[in-house]
Write a protein that holds these residues in place. Structure first.
Motif, PDB file in Angstrom:
ATOM      1  N   ASN A  27      -2.906   8.298 -10.092  1.00 42.19           N
ATOM      2  CA  ASN A  27      -1.520   8.589 -10.415  1.00 42.19           C
ATOM      3  C   ASN A  27      -1.369  10.030 -10.892  1.00 42.19           C
ATOM      4  N   TYR A  51       3.919  -0.752  -9.875  1.00 43.78           N
ATOM      5  CA  TYR A  51       3.525   0.433  -9.107  1.00 43.78           C
ATOM      6  C   TYR A  51       3.455   1.678  -9.989  1.00 43.78           C
ATOM      7  N   ASP A 106       0.840  -1.203   0.000  1.00 44.10           N
ATOM      8  CA  ASP A 106       0.000   0.000   0.000  1.00 44.10           C
ATOM      9  C   ASP A 106       0.873   1.250   0.000  1.00 44.10           C
ATOM     10  N   GLU A 129     -10.078   6.092  -3.010  1.00 47.59           N
ATOM     11  CA  GLU A 129      -9.349   5.920  -4.262  1.00 47.59           C
ATOM     12  C   GLU A 129      -8.248   6.960  -4.405  1.00 47.59           C
ATOM     13  N   THR A 152       0.386   1.857 -12.491  1.00 50.13           N
ATOM     14  CA  THR A 152      -0.980   1.823 -11.959  1.00 50.13           C
ATOM     15  C   THR A 152      -1.614   3.208 -12.054  1.00 50.13           C
ATOM     16  N   LYS A 191       2.614   1.879  -3.378  1.00 46.96           N
ATOM     17  CA  LYS A 191       1.679   2.395  -4.382  1.00 46.96           C
ATOM     18  C   LYS A 191       1.429   3.882  -4.170  1.00 46.96           C
ATOM     19  N   THR A 244      -5.070   4.022 -11.063  1.00 43.62           N
ATOM     20  CA  THR A 244      -5.865   4.266  -9.861  1.00 43.62           C
ATOM     21  C   THR A 244      -5.822   3.030  -8.972  1.00 43.62           C
ATOM     22  N   ASP A 245      -6.048   3.232  -7.684  1.00 46.40           N
ATOM     23  CA  ASP A 245      -6.063   2.100  -6.766  1.00 46.40           C
ATOM     24  C   ASP A 245      -6.845   2.478  -5.514  1.00 46.40           C
ATOM     25  N   LYS A 246      -7.157   1.464  -4.717  1.00 46.03           N
ATOM     26  CA  LYS A 246      -7.840   1.671  -3.445  1.00 46.03           C
ATOM     27  C   LYS A 246      -6.801   1.740  -2.330  1.00 46.03           C
TER      28      LYS A 246
END
Length: 367
Positions: free
Chosen positions: A223, A204, A125, A220, A207, A128, A209-211
């Motif tokens: 980048n 990484y 996490d 959310e 990416t 990221k 978008t990510d949670k």
């Protein structure tokens, strides 16, 4: 003749200091890369103009530097330094490990993802958020997970040396401005190329978008690399900005099976279009020109020290003492014979030669 130092003294000083006499160090990557202006190949259209003070365009596959401007100029890197942070720490930290950030990490100044001091984050996490939203709080939390800030900076600077990124000095894991911190467009390209070879690093930076965990659920994150959203084939890496460093960027894109890296430093405005133009030029030019330099390969990793019990080698019998000798050798701290460095022999010989030369000169004067 009386103003010329004895050869023995010069040789002694050379051995003692560990540097060759009168030697000048060539720029890493090739002699042309030591220039401060635009370095471009002949026979093709010149690279597009940019407001960046420094840049490098390179073929990531071959390591060829296609064009550059002040590639070894040392500038403040801002958050592009996070690429080195990630490259250094990814192999060292278990990505599934849970981390509770300290209050120092939570309150780190500048860009942040919004950490809280609870053990709700994995190392993954944090990586990221480090690379997507440039979390300075994540940089500090990762440094703490690696044993602390001092240990992490030591590791980062060792990794820079291994990559031969010799213009780079890390003083923070986040890239926040600090006296003595520096990098160069050439070094950022080296770091990016090494990072692209690491599957986690590549994942990484690419990416979009990510949670991200929150005390209640998640939110959310997106980048900050604008070219991920609008440049065909963009892989990613890192952008940065501070008021002192101004704009900086290092990134890579892949088209038709080929990858081009562009790094820029000290851009005073909106640099995204400039980077896109430099990438376009790189794709159009690669394979058609004589390169102006090369991205060097990392130095080989040092062999790991043995960790388990080992059988000590058999001690050879001591030679019989010569007649008239005591049979004893100078001892080191562990009781074994101490080795005298060759440089000390050379230094002693040089000083002796200098003394003889001085006495000889004084006798000539007295005559």
């Amino acid at each position: 003749m009386k103003h010329v130092a004895p050869v023995g003294v010069l040789l002694a000083a050379t051995a003692f200091l560990g540097v060759p006499a009168y030697a000048e160090k060539a720029p890493v990557g090739g002699n042309e890369l030591g220039e401060r202006g635009i370095i471009a190949p002949t026979g093709v259209k010149a690279p597009p103009k940019t407001a960046a003070k420094s840049y490098v365009i390179a073929d990531a596959d071959t390591g060829e530097v296609l064009a550059a401007k002040d590639p070894h100029g040392r500038y403040l890197p801002a958050s592009t330094l996070k690429a080195l942070t990630a490259l250094t720490l990814i192999p060292k930290l278990d990505k599934s490990r849970k981390v509770k950030p300290s209050s120092r990490a939570v309150n780190e100044e500048g860009s942040a993802v919004g950490l809280v001091s609870k053990p709700i984050y994995t190392v993954e996490d944090l990586f990221k958020a480090l690379m997507l939203v440039s979390g300075n709080d994540c940089a500090m939390a990762l440094a703490e997970a690696n044993g602390g800030l001092t240990e992490t900076l030591k590791d980062m600077n060792a990794e820079a040396k291994r990559l031969q990124a010799l213009d780079t000095v890390a003083k923070t894991p986040s890239g926040l401005d600090k006296p003595g911190q520096s990098s160069s467009a050439y070094d950022l390209a080296l770091i990016a190329r090494a990072g692209l070879a690491n599957a986690d690093f590549r994942r990484y930076i690419s990416t979009k978008t990510d949670k991200f965990p929150a005390p209640k659920g998640y939110y959310e994150i997106g980048n900050h690399n604008k070219l991920l959203w609008r440049y065909k084939g963009m892989i990613g890496v890192k952008n940065g900005w501070t008021s002192k460093a101004m704009g900086s960027f290092v990134g890579a894109a892949k088209r038709n099976g080929h990858t081009v890296i562009v790094s820029i430093m000290r851009h005073d405005g909106y640099f995204w279009d400039d980077v896109a133009d430099l990438l376009d030029w790189g794709f159009a030019t690669r394979g058609k020109i004589t390169p102006v330099g090369r991205l060097v390969d990392p130095l080989p990793a040092a062999a790991p020290m043995p960790t388990g019990p080992t059988t000590p080698p058999a001690t050879p019998p001591s030679p019989a003492p010569r007649p008239g000798s005591t049979g004893a050798a100078p001892a080191s701290g562990d009781g074994s014979p101490a080795a005298v460095p060759v440089g000390l022999y050379v230094l002693g010989a040089g000083l002796l030669g200098g003394g003889i030369w001085l006495v000889y000169g004084m006798r000539r004067r007295s005559r």
